[in-house]
Design a protein around this motif. Structure first.
Motif, short mmCIF file in Angstrom:
data_model
loop_
_atom_site.label_atom_id
_atom_site.label_comp_id
_atom_site.label_asym_id
_atom_site.label_seq_id
_atom_site.Cartn_x
_atom_site.Cartn_y
_atom_site.Cartn_z
N GLY A 78 0.83 -1.32 0.06
CA GLY A 78 -0.03 0.03 0.02
C GLY A 78 0.78 1.25 -0.05
N GLY A 79 1.07 1.85 -1.06
CA GLY A 79 2.09 2.79 -1.15
C GLY A 79 1.70 4.02 -0.55
N LYS A 80 0.47 4.40 -0.19
CA LYS A 80 0.02 5.79 0.47
C LYS A 80 0.68 5.78 1.79
CE LYS A 80 -4.23 3.63 1.48
NZ LYS A 80 -4.50 2.26 0.53
N ALA A 81 1.05 4.40 2.41
CA ALA A 81 1.64 4.65 3.61
C ALA A 81 3.06 5.25 3.79
CB ALA A 81 2.05 2.98 4.20
N PHE A 82 3.91 4.95 2.65
CA PHE A 82 5.17 5.66 2.50
C PHE A 82 5.72 4.86 1.25
CE2 PHE A 82 9.64 5.69 2.46
CZ PHE A 82 9.98 7.08 2.45
N LEU A 83 6.16 6.25 0.18
CA LEU A 83 6.47 5.76 -1.06
C LEU A 83 7.76 6.70 -1.62
CD1 LEU A 83 5.92 3.45 -3.12
CD2 LEU A 83 4.41 5.21 -4.08
N CYS A 84 8.63 5.99 -2.00
CA CYS A 84 9.54 6.83 -2.65
C CYS A 84 10.19 5.93 -3.70
CB CYS A 84 10.77 7.48 -1.71
SG CYS A 84 11.93 6.24 -1.09
N PRO A 85 10.99 6.32 -4.86
CA PRO A 85 11.61 5.69 -5.93
C PRO A 85 12.44 4.46 -5.40
CG PRO A 85 11.78 7.69 -6.35
CD PRO A 85 11.11 7.83 -5.01
N GLU A 86 13.22 4.89 -4.23
CA GLU A 86 14.18 3.62 -3.80
C GLU A 86 13.41 2.35 -3.04
OE1 GLU A 86 17.91 1.81 -2.46
OE2 GLU A 86 17.07 2.87 -4.16
N CYS A 101 -2.80 5.37 -5.45
CA CYS A 101 -3.99 5.94 -5.47
C CYS A 101 -4.09 7.32 -6.33
CB CYS A 101 -4.72 5.96 -4.16
SG CYS A 101 -3.82 6.64 -3.02
N THR A 102 -3.19 7.93 -6.60
CA THR A 102 -3.06 9.21 -7.36
C THR A 102 -1.99 9.06 -8.19
OG1 THR A 102 -1.26 10.32 -5.88
CG2 THR A 102 -3.60 10.13 -5.23
N GLY A 103 -2.26 10.21 -9.35
CA GLY A 103 -1.00 10.45 -10.38
C GLY A 103 0.47 10.52 -9.89
N GLY A 104 0.28 11.20 -8.84
CA GLY A 104 1.61 11.55 -8.07
C GLY A 104 2.32 9.90 -7.64
N GLU A 105 1.40 9.24 -7.02
CA GLU A 105 2.18 7.96 -6.62
C GLU A 105 2.28 7.00 -7.91
OE1 GLU A 105 -0.59 6.29 -3.67
OE2 GLU A 105 -0.16 7.49 -2.22
N LEU A 106 1.60 7.22 -8.82
CA LEU A 106 1.78 6.49 -10.27
C LEU A 106 3.49 7.03 -10.74
CD1 LEU A 106 0.23 4.50 -11.77
CD2 LEU A 106 -0.53 6.36 -13.30
N ALA A 107 3.58 8.32 -10.68
CA ALA A 107 4.49 8.92 -11.05
C ALA A 107 5.97 8.38 -10.37
CB ALA A 107 4.69 10.51 -11.10
N VAL A 108 5.81 8.28 -9.01
CA VAL A 108 6.75 7.44 -8.10
C VAL A 108 7.10 6.03 -8.67
CG1 VAL A 108 7.52 7.17 -5.66
CG2 VAL A 108 6.36 9.27 -6.37
N ALA A 109 5.84 5.41 -8.90
CA ALA A 109 6.14 3.87 -9.27
C ALA A 109 7.02 3.74 -10.55
CB ALA A 109 4.71 3.31 -9.50
N GLY A 112 10.53 4.68 -10.01
CA GLY A 112 11.33 3.63 -9.31
C GLY A 112 11.33 2.25 -10.18
N GLY A 113 11.01 2.40 -11.27
CA GLY A 113 11.13 1.30 -12.37
C GLY A 113 10.16 -0.03 -11.87
N MET A 114 8.70 0.29 -11.18
CA MET A 114 8.02 -0.93 -11.09
C MET A 114 7.49 -1.10 -12.37
SD MET A 114 6.78 -3.28 -9.04
CE MET A 114 6.90 -2.58 -7.39
N PRO A 115 7.48 -2.49 -12.83
CA PRO A 115 6.62 -2.90 -13.65
C PRO A 115 5.33 -2.61 -13.84
CG PRO A 115 8.08 -4.76 -13.35
CD PRO A 115 8.19 -3.56 -12.05
N PRO A 116 4.80 -1.99 -14.90
CA PRO A 116 3.38 -1.65 -14.90
C PRO A 116 2.24 -2.42 -14.60
CG PRO A 116 4.17 -1.41 -17.08
CD PRO A 116 5.38 -1.55 -16.18
N GLU A 117 2.57 -3.81 -15.04
CA GLU A 117 1.48 -4.98 -15.06
C GLU A 117 1.57 -5.19 -13.54
OE1 GLU A 117 5.70 -6.63 -16.30
OE2 GLU A 117 4.57 -4.99 -16.84
N ARG A 118 2.51 -4.66 -12.59
CA ARG A 118 2.50 -5.33 -11.29
C ARG A 118 1.92 -3.79 -10.32
NH1 ARG A 118 7.82 -7.35 -10.80
NH2 ARG A 118 8.08 -6.43 -8.59
N VAL A 119 1.21 -2.92 -11.05
CA VAL A 119 0.80 -1.79 -10.51
C VAL A 119 -0.97 -1.93 -10.42
CG1 VAL A 119 0.55 0.74 -10.56
CG2 VAL A 119 2.74 -0.20 -10.87
#
Length: 427
Positions: A78-86, A101-109, A112-119
């Motif tokens: 759950g990225g809203k708890a804490f998220l950064c690229p690392e 849950c937002t465009g901003g969190e999507l940008a961090v994902a 950070g190189g998260m494969p989109p299919e796992r988002v």
């Protein structure tokens, strides 16, 4: 890079019951705290205060515990708890998926190189631009929250020539027995389609009518900081019955498992205990969970410098801008002197911040050494979830950095904001 501190776990200067609120690598020697093999005093000297210190080994271990509890399902952090690229890179390396849950969190994902299919993309009011970004990037699943969003996403997917996988967020009418501001499963929730009113069943039919959408499963999330399993069991039972009636094979039951913030707080269930309860009611379905707080929360300690001591108030150089939860929810925390000194008698005080609000109290009624003084270092454990992610610039105070520690080394993963950062926004 900071040198390693003395090893050896010594909790003698803090009651042993306090061990439950500190990260796994926390150690105390002569009343001085070390985290990840690095002395808190050295961290404060190098990076300043306030500072969030994230125990990387602890974070990774908690994430693996969830994977081990659900080997035949999916774990979405759950990225809203804490998220950064690392942190995204850690999650990717561990094989976890990511809930944003937002465009901003999507940008961090993305950063950070998260494969989109796992988002998995949540949110009760996703904009057209946010949804377009999700569709064009190839996000694995969008969780639909309204009929308006259903129509909006179907049109965008059709426009871009893709078939977008979706889940339908269902409001199961369950009381999670948590603070009303973080309860999301009741009939009066702003989230999702009501199960009782028949809106969820209608949403299932509507998605199946749309050629540009693929029904991937059902989703529900009943709240946060939940310390009893009753609500999870009730939600699982209701959602499983609805899934079978809807001929759906995948069920995401969200997150919400709580943590202990104070030594005398109620012990939370373990991931194994929660998954056992969920599995009792969802046999045969592909199960997903979305832990956030239970991974990030206990892994981080906030360090503050004492500025003044006045009567029963110990004032530090942070406050409600770096931890709004006590002011917003009355959330309880504990604190300990981290800069050394043993044997002093204790007295009850309030640890307060520097902001122009009487409600700017970080820790209420905590026992600290009676000789606590300006210049002392205080540590507040369980500071990893919903603190940096909810931090603000109230009173134009720059937000603190996040420093990861591991095996005697420290590095910045989120830098400290500066006044120049704030001034750059003004036109």
């Amino acid at each position: 890079m900071l040198a390693a501190a003395g090893s050896g776990r010594c909790l003698g200067c803090v009651p042993m019951s306090n061990a439950s609120v500190w990260p796994a690598t926390a150690s105390w020697t002569g009343g001085a705290l070390s985290l990840g093999g690095v002395a808190a005093a050295d961290l404060a000297a190098e990076y300043g205060t306030p500072v969030y210190v994230l125990d990387e080994a602890d974070f990774r271990a908690r994430a693996r515990t969830w994977q081990e509890a659900l080997p035949d399902g999916d774990v979405h952090y759950g990225g809203k708890a804490f998220l950064c690229p690392e942190v995204v890179r850690w999650l990717d390396g561990l094989g976890l998926s990511l809930d944003v849950c937002t465009g901003g969190e999507l940008a961090v994902a993305q950063a950070g190189g998260m494969p989109p299919e796992r988002v998995v993309f949540h949110g009760n009011n996703k904009s057209r631009d946010e949804l377009r970004r999700a569709v064009t990037w190839g996000v694995g699943c969008v969780v639909l929250d309204s009929f308006t969003e259903l129509d909006r996403l179907a049109a965008l997917a059709r426009e871009h020539g893709v078939r977008q996988r979706v889940m339908i967020r269902v409001t199961p009418g369950v009381d999670a027995l948590t603070h009303r501001s973080i309860a999301t499963g009741g009939e009066d929730s702003k989230f999702g389609f009501s199960l009782a009113a028949g809106h969820a069943a209608r949403a299932v039919r509507r998605v199946r009518e749309e050629d540009s959408l693929e029904l991937h499963g059902l989703h529900s999330h009943i709240g946060s900081q939940i310390l009893r399993l009753d609500g999870f069991a009730q939600a699982a039972e209701r959602m499983c019955a609805f899934a079978r009636a809807s001929d759906v094979e995948r069920l995401d039951l969200g997150g919400g498992l709580g943590i202990r913030y104070t030594p005398d707080g109620q012990p939370p269930p373990t991931p194994d205990e929660l998954v056992t309860v969920l599995r009792k009611h969802t046999a045969g379905l592909r199960l997903s969970v979305e832990p956030g707080r239970s991974i990030a929360g206990p892994s981080t300690v906030a360090l503050y410098r004492v500025g003044t001591v006045k009567g029963g108030y110990v004032s530090v150089d942070g406050g409600m801008s770096d931890n709004p939860r006590p002011a917003m929810y009355g959330a309880p925390y504990t604190a300990a002197r981290a800069s050394g000194g043993e044997g002093a008698a204790r007295r009850r005080v309030h640890v307060v911040g520097k902001h122009c609000e009487s409600g700017d109290v970080l820790v209420r009624d905590v026992a600290l050494p009676e000789d606590v003084a300006p210049g002392d270092l205080l540590a507040v454990p369980a500071s990893g979830a919903y603190q940096r992610s909810m931090a603000s610039n109230y009173n134009h105070v720059p937000r603190p950095p996040v420093v990861a520690v591991r095996d005697g080394a420290a590095r910045v993963i989120v830098r400290r904001e500066t006044e120049e950062d704030l001034l750059r926004l003004y036109v």
